[in-house]
Scaffold this active site. Structure first.
Site, short mmCIF file in Angstrom:
data_model
loop_
_atom_site.label_atom_id
_atom_site.label_comp_id
_atom_site.label_asym_id
_atom_site.label_seq_id
_atom_site.Cartn_x
_atom_site.Cartn_y
_atom_site.Cartn_z
CD GLU A 133 -6.04 -7.17 -6.37
OE1 GLU A 133 -6.56 -7.83 -5.44
OE2 GLU A 133 -5.98 -5.93 -6.35
NE ARG B 117 -2.97 1.94 -8.06
CZ ARG B 117 -3.88 1.18 -7.50
NH1 ARG B 117 -4.24 0.03 -8.05
NH2 ARG B 117 -4.44 1.53 -6.35
NE ARG C 145 -4.01 -2.10 2.11
CZ ARG C 145 -4.35 -2.96 3.06
NH1 ARG C 145 -3.76 -2.90 4.24
NH2 ARG C 145 -5.30 -3.85 2.83
CB THR D 177 -5.94 -2.82 -9.84
OG1 THR D 177 -5.31 -1.66 -10.38
CG2 THR D 177 -5.00 -3.47 -8.83
CG ASN E 56 -10.33 -2.87 2.58
OD1 ASN E 56 -11.10 -1.99 2.95
ND2 ASN E 56 -9.45 -3.43 3.41
CD GLU F 36 -12.17 -0.56 -4.00
OE1 GLU F 36 -13.22 0.03 -4.37
OE2 GLU F 36 -11.94 -1.76 -4.25
CE LYS G 43 -6.24 -7.86 -0.55
NZ LYS G 43 -7.41 -7.15 -1.11
#
Length: 258
Positions: free
Chosen positions: A246, A157, A16, A242, A194, A198, A168
């Site tokens: 994932e 990014r 993060r 993103t 989350n 966000e 995770k």
């Protein structure tokens, strides 16, 4: 971030923190691009005024390809956090390989959303951040250079989602293994989302755009990047893609061991 230390790379707080740094890079790249008009000719395939002999693509395609070829020789794409737009065209580095420890699954380079990123950048982001809509032939080279910087920072990014996904997965292997075996895309999406994080991102971007987006020495206060557009880009483009990265990464996670 030190990719020679896998434990630190897969620490969610470290990830993060790195994403926060990337926000600044993206914002300032957008600001640099905002000095120029849209210049649609730069993105048109084989445009008569910008056609390049023996090359089938746009002026930006050509510039990006050759930039990546040069950067690949400088070892850029050996770094686990870099994803090339033309993976089949990159060259061998002239520098010795670093041989980073394996942090991500071996298929990670195949999770490549750069074609989608580039298309959305040209069609949706450029109109939002450009000075005005129109061509400016004397700035085609400058526009392409700024576009490459924007694209590379956005790509880094967005593809950092692979590190988020791996972190995770490692934190709750049983849960993710179950969802992967069941091909539960909705369940995976729900677990990687989350909403609180966000919302913090969007609030932080609003503040940064308000501060960075205007020259305080300019009495007229001309704004280069607006909070509204920056939040829109992140909320509707950066964060959703993103998550796609994932999900695709996680759905294949049981194929091999990292």
């Amino acid at each position: 971030m030190d990719f020679n230390k896998p434990d630190t790379v897969l620490n969610l707080q470290n990830i993060r923190d790195e994403l926060v740094k990337m926000e600044n890079t993206i914002i300032f790249n957008f600001i640099e691009r905002s000095h120029y008009p849209t210049c649609p000719s730069v993105y048109k395939k084989n445009h008569p005024g910008l056609a390049i002999p023996e090359f089938d693509g746009s002026f930006l395609d050509w510039a990006l390809l050759h930039m990546e070829m040069a950067h690949s020789q400088l070892r850029r794409f050996e770094s686990p956090d870099e994803t090339p737009f033309s993976p089949d065209k990159i060259l061998k580095p002239i520098l010795p390989s670093i041989n980073y420890p394996q942090v991500l699954a071996t298929y990670a380079p195949q999770v490549n959303y750069n074609n989608k990123i580039k298309h959305i950048y040209e069609s949706e982001i450029v109109p939002l951040i450009s000075k005005f809509d129109g061509d400016q032939a004397e700035n085609y080279g400058s526009v392409a250079t700024r576009d490459i910087e924007c694209l590379q920072s956005l790509s880094r990014r967005i593809h950092f989602g692979k590190f988020v996904a791996e972190a995770k997965f490692q934190a709750d292997k049983d849960l993710y293994t179950k969802m992967i075996l069941e091909k539960d895309v909705q369940g995976i999406m729900a677990n990687i989302t989350n909403a609180a994080v966000e919302e913090k991102i969007l609030l932080r971007l609003t503040t940064k755009a308000e501060v960075y987006g205007v020259d305080p020495t300019n009495k007229e206060g001309e704004r280069r990047i607006t909070p509204e557009y920056l939040v829109k880009i992140y909320k509707e483009i950066v964060i959703p893609i993103t998550k796609e990265v994932e999900v695709e990464y996680l759905l294949r996670r049981l194929e091999v061991d990292a």
